[in-house]
Scaffold this motif. Structure first.
Motif, PDB file in Angstrom:
ATOM      1  N   LYS A  19     -11.575  -4.290  -6.047  1.00 14.39           N
ATOM      2  CA  LYS A  19     -11.865  -2.981  -5.460  1.00 14.39           C
ATOM      3  C   LYS A  19     -10.809  -2.588  -4.434  1.00 14.39           C
ATOM      4  O   LYS A  19     -10.475  -1.409  -4.285  1.00 14.39           O
ATOM      5  CB  LYS A  19     -13.240  -2.993  -4.776  1.00 14.39           C
ATOM      6  N   ILE A  20     -10.295  -3.567  -3.718  1.00 12.94           N
ATOM      7  CA  ILE A  20      -9.252  -3.276  -2.729  1.00 12.94           C
ATOM      8  C   ILE A  20      -7.958  -2.872  -3.439  1.00 12.94           C
ATOM      9  O   ILE A  20      -7.316  -1.891  -3.074  1.00 12.94           O
ATOM     10  CB  ILE A  20      -9.008  -4.488  -1.814  1.00 12.94           C
ATOM     11  N   ILE A  21      -7.602  -3.627  -4.490  1.00 12.99           N
ATOM     12  CA  ILE A  21      -6.372  -3.287  -5.217  1.00 12.99           C
ATOM     13  C   ILE A  21      -6.484  -1.882  -5.809  1.00 12.99           C
ATOM     14  O   ILE A  21      -5.545  -1.098  -5.775  1.00 12.99           O
ATOM     15  CB  ILE A  21      -6.085  -4.316  -6.336  1.00 12.99           C
TER      16      ILE A  21
ATOM     17  N   ARG B  36      -3.099   2.017   0.148  1.00 14.29           N
ATOM     18  CA  ARG B  36      -3.728   2.780   1.221  1.00 14.29           C
ATOM     19  C   ARG B  36      -2.855   3.959   1.659  1.00 14.29           C
ATOM     20  O   ARG B  36      -3.292   5.097   1.650  1.00 14.29           O
ATOM     21  CB  ARG B  36      -4.000   1.868   2.419  1.00 14.29           C
ATOM     22  N   ALA B  37      -1.596   3.662   1.994  1.00 19.60           N
ATOM     23  CA  ALA B  37      -0.724   4.702   2.547  1.00 19.60           C
ATOM     24  C   ALA B  37      -0.252   5.681   1.472  1.00 19.60           C
ATOM     25  O   ALA B  37       0.007   6.847   1.741  1.00 19.60           O
ATOM     26  CB  ALA B  37       0.473   4.056   3.240  1.00 19.60           C
ATOM     27  N   ASP B  38      -0.154   5.194   0.242  1.00 18.03           N
ATOM     28  CA  ASP B  38       0.409   6.008  -0.833  1.00 18.03           C
ATOM     29  C   ASP B  38      -0.562   5.976  -2.007  1.00 18.03           C
ATOM     30  O   ASP B  38      -0.174   5.723  -3.145  1.00 18.03           O
ATOM     31  CB  ASP B  38       1.776   5.387  -1.214  1.00 18.03           C
ATOM     32  N   SER B  39      -1.837   6.226  -1.698  1.00  9.26           N
ATOM     33  CA  SER B  39      -2.890   5.895  -2.653  1.00  9.26           C
ATOM     34  C   SER B  39      -2.827   6.725  -3.932  1.00  9.26           C
ATOM     35  O   SER B  39      -3.095   6.219  -5.015  1.00  9.26           O
ATOM     36  CB  SER B  39      -4.265   6.041  -1.996  1.00  9.26           C
TER      37      SER B  39
ATOM     38  N   SER C  92      -2.326  -5.958   2.716  1.00 10.19           N
ATOM     39  CA  SER C  92      -2.126  -4.761   1.912  1.00 10.19           C
ATOM     40  C   SER C  92      -1.986  -5.092   0.433  1.00 10.19           C
ATOM     41  O   SER C  92      -1.732  -6.241   0.057  1.00 10.19           O
ATOM     42  CB  SER C  92      -0.912  -3.971   2.411  1.00 10.19           C
ATOM     43  N   ALA C  93      -2.180  -4.060  -0.373  1.00 14.59           N
ATOM     44  CA  ALA C  93      -2.072  -4.205  -1.824  1.00 14.59           C
ATOM     45  C   ALA C  93      -1.123  -3.143  -2.342  1.00 14.59           C
ATOM     46  O   ALA C  93      -1.096  -2.025  -1.817  1.00 14.59           O
ATOM     47  CB  ALA C  93      -3.446  -4.059  -2.465  1.00 14.59           C
ATOM     48  N   PHE C  94      -0.347  -3.484  -3.364  1.00 17.63           N
ATOM     49  CA  PHE C  94       0.623  -2.551  -3.921  1.00 17.63           C
ATOM     50  C   PHE C  94       0.462  -2.450  -5.432  1.00 17.63           C
ATOM     51  O   PHE C  94       0.282  -3.453  -6.105  1.00 17.63           O
ATOM     52  CB  PHE C  94       2.050  -2.998  -3.608  1.00 17.63           C
TER      53      PHE C  94
ATOM     54  N   VAL D 132       1.820  -5.560  -9.600  1.00 19.12           N
ATOM     55  CA  VAL D 132       0.686  -5.699  -8.677  1.00 19.12           C
ATOM     56  C   VAL D 132       1.051  -6.728  -7.626  1.00 19.12           C
ATOM     57  O   VAL D 132       1.565  -7.795  -7.962  1.00 19.12           O
ATOM     58  CB  VAL D 132      -0.597  -6.185  -9.398  1.00 19.12           C
ATOM     59  N   GLU D 133       0.812  -6.376  -6.385  1.00 18.33           N
ATOM     60  CA  GLU D 133       1.087  -7.356  -5.349  1.00 18.33           C
ATOM     61  C   GLU D 133       0.039  -7.231  -4.249  1.00 18.33           C
ATOM     62  O   GLU D 133      -0.329  -6.124  -3.858  1.00 18.33           O
ATOM     63  CB  GLU D 133       2.481  -7.115  -4.757  1.00 18.33           C
TER      64      GLU D 133
END
Lengths: 254, 244
Positions: A47-49, A68-71, A59-61, A4-5
């Motif tokens: 919720k964002i993560i 977001r981009a690779d949800s 951004s969150a990974f 998680v990042e």
């Protein structure tokens, strides 16, 4: 391995900044406790993560996938218990968990095997065919955990998993989280401080959307102010509480 | 697609988990029959057809379809289950389509329960069954359009009452679009193209063409495109709420 990042997460609701530049990362095997007063931005960050909300910036990974981009790829690796452990009141525990398993793309035999294991582990047998709206808070929470574990994810985001549970249930939930910990990256939010000492390898303190501390529980304790022996305490506090109050109130005062 | 069907199944079963389904079906049948016999004088017409039955469908749906559709997203938002749904590894359109389909099939079930009327006119005389079948399908499509609008409005709020009212208001605009009352209000200031465009949005106009048995294709295309557009908008609303 970082699972998680978050990088400089910011979330604004109109003029209000709920999350203000939160960056941290969680490795496999870590249990990170998210601490903070109510309204600090813990749930919003989670919720964002989880990809339910989009950040205003940053951004969150999850396991290297941008939420977001690779949800879709990110969500495959994630188990998420939302605040309040929501579930469909008109479904039975069995049909609800089967629904989640199917939605996660588990084949019927795999799902059956997985659910049988979870029933055992989370002790759901007695409510298996009961409707969700007839469950006690404790069982509802447990079903919420089961739902997050159906696909054996690498990452668990649990928003107040022990909220509303009685002391025995709290204890069981903490034991469960401990046993899951070695193979996963887990983020748990709470405002119960003893929980941090009980299950977390690291604690992050958030207040007013900002990160105030990111350290081990032991290091946090070291930040507790020395007690003034001349002042008698009306309410007895633990050293960790002292540290928490010191860190969060300090910011509020500034 | 299988994901959409899973959503459909859950949602469709949801209608029957409470007495809601039974109450709705009873109200639907009672009002549909009442309008047919009392307001459209089914018997006095002395004709063996169902035009008296279909005549009132746009008005019936105006209220009843938002009643089916209002819960689709608002209830999820209220109870928080939308967080579960939207963090599953699925595409939003699969959720949107599955939910709408459940409401649409439920509406189809209500419509199918009016079949005794169809049988009755066949006993009493020899109606044009082709037109009746087309009318049933047209009516169902129109219900789908009302439902797609309702679902889209439902995604905007967690309040089911607001979702209902919003869907009725928008539906009312579509129902009224072909009436001179509306067109006369627009005509003095708007260019002719706009007036014609508004008139072309009329649910009643398109539906009548289907029940009259003429020019069905454009009417069908109209309802289908409107459904697709409203569902697309529904996906956009969900996306926009994430960023809000």
């Amino acid at each position: 391995m970082v699972l998680v990042e978050t990088r400089a997460l910011v979330k604004k609701f109109g003029a209000f900044t709920a999350v203000d530049g939160i960056s941290f990362s969680v490795d496999r095997g870590e249990v990170v406790g998210f601490l903070g007063p109510n309204g600090a931005g813990k749930s919003t960050t989670m919720k964002i993560i989880a990809g339910f909300l989009e950040p205003t910036s940053g951004s969150a990974f999850i396991a290297g996938h941008d939420s977001r981009a690779d949800s879709i790829a990110a969500r495959r690796r994630l188990g998420y218990l939302p605040e309040g452990a929501p579930a469909y009141p008109d479904m039975t525990v069995a049909s609800f968990l089967e629904f989640v398993a199917a939605m996660r793309g588990l084949s019927k035999p795999v799902a059956r095997e997985r659910l049988a294991e979870l029933v055992e582990r989370i002790d759901l047998a007695e409510v298996w065919n009961r409707r969700m709206d007839a469950l006690s808070k404790g069982f509802k929470r447990r079903v919420g955990i089961a739902q997050a574990l159906v696909h054996d994810p690498d990452v668990l985001i649990l928003d107040e998993p022990t909220d509303g549970l009685d002391p025995n249930q709290k204890h069981e939930m903490r034991e469960l989280i401990r046993t899951l910990a070695p193979n996963k990256a887990i983020v748990v939010s709470t405002h119960i401080l003893e929980e941090v000492e009980a299950i977390c390898t690291r604690a992050i303190i958030i207040a007013r959307g900002r990160m105030l501390a990111d350290s081990t529980p032991a290091e946090l304790l070291a930040r507790a102010p020395a007690r003034d022996p001349s002042q008698t305490q009306i309410v007895r506090t633990t050293p960790l509480e002292d540290a928490f109050r010191h860190i969060t109130l300090e910011q509020a005062g500034s | 697609m299988s994901t959409a069907l899973l959503v459909f199944r859950r949602e469709f079963a949801g209608y029957f988990a409470t007495p809601l389904a039974a109450v709705f079906l009873a109200v639907f049948l009672a009002v549909a029959a009442g309008m047919t016999f009392f307001m459209a004088n089914f018997f006095d017409r002395g004709q063996a057809d169902l035009s008296a039955f279909f005549l009132w469908h746009p008005w019936l749906y105006l209220v009843l379809m938002p009643a089916i559709g209002m819960r689709l997203w608002a209830e999820e938002r209220r109870s928080g289950t939308i967080e579960l749904l939207m963090t599953l590894p699925v595409q939003p359109w699969q959720l949107v389509f599955g939910k709408w389909l459940a409401a649409w099939v439920f509406a189809g079930l209500a419509l199918a329960l009016t079949a005794p009327l169809w049988i009755t006119v066949n006993v009493l005389g020899s109606p044009d069954n082709g037109v009746i079948l087309a009318s049933y399908l047209g009516s169902w499509l129109m219900a789908g359009a009302f439902l797609a609008i309702s679902a889209c409005v439902s995604a905007l709020t967690k309040n089911q009452v607001l979702a209902f009212i919003g869907a009725v208001v928008i539906g009312f605009l579509f129902v009224m679009a072909g009436f001179d009352l509306v067109l006369a209000a627009v005509r003095p200031w708007a260019p002719d193209v706009v007036v014609q465009a508004i008139a072309a949005m009329s649910f009643i106009g398109h539906f009548q063409r289907i029940t009259d048995g003429v020019l069905e294709a454009p009417a069908i295309i109209f309802f289908v495109s409107l459904i697709v557009f409203a569902l697309w908008l529904n996906v956009q609303v969900l996306d926009a709420r994430k960023a809000a």
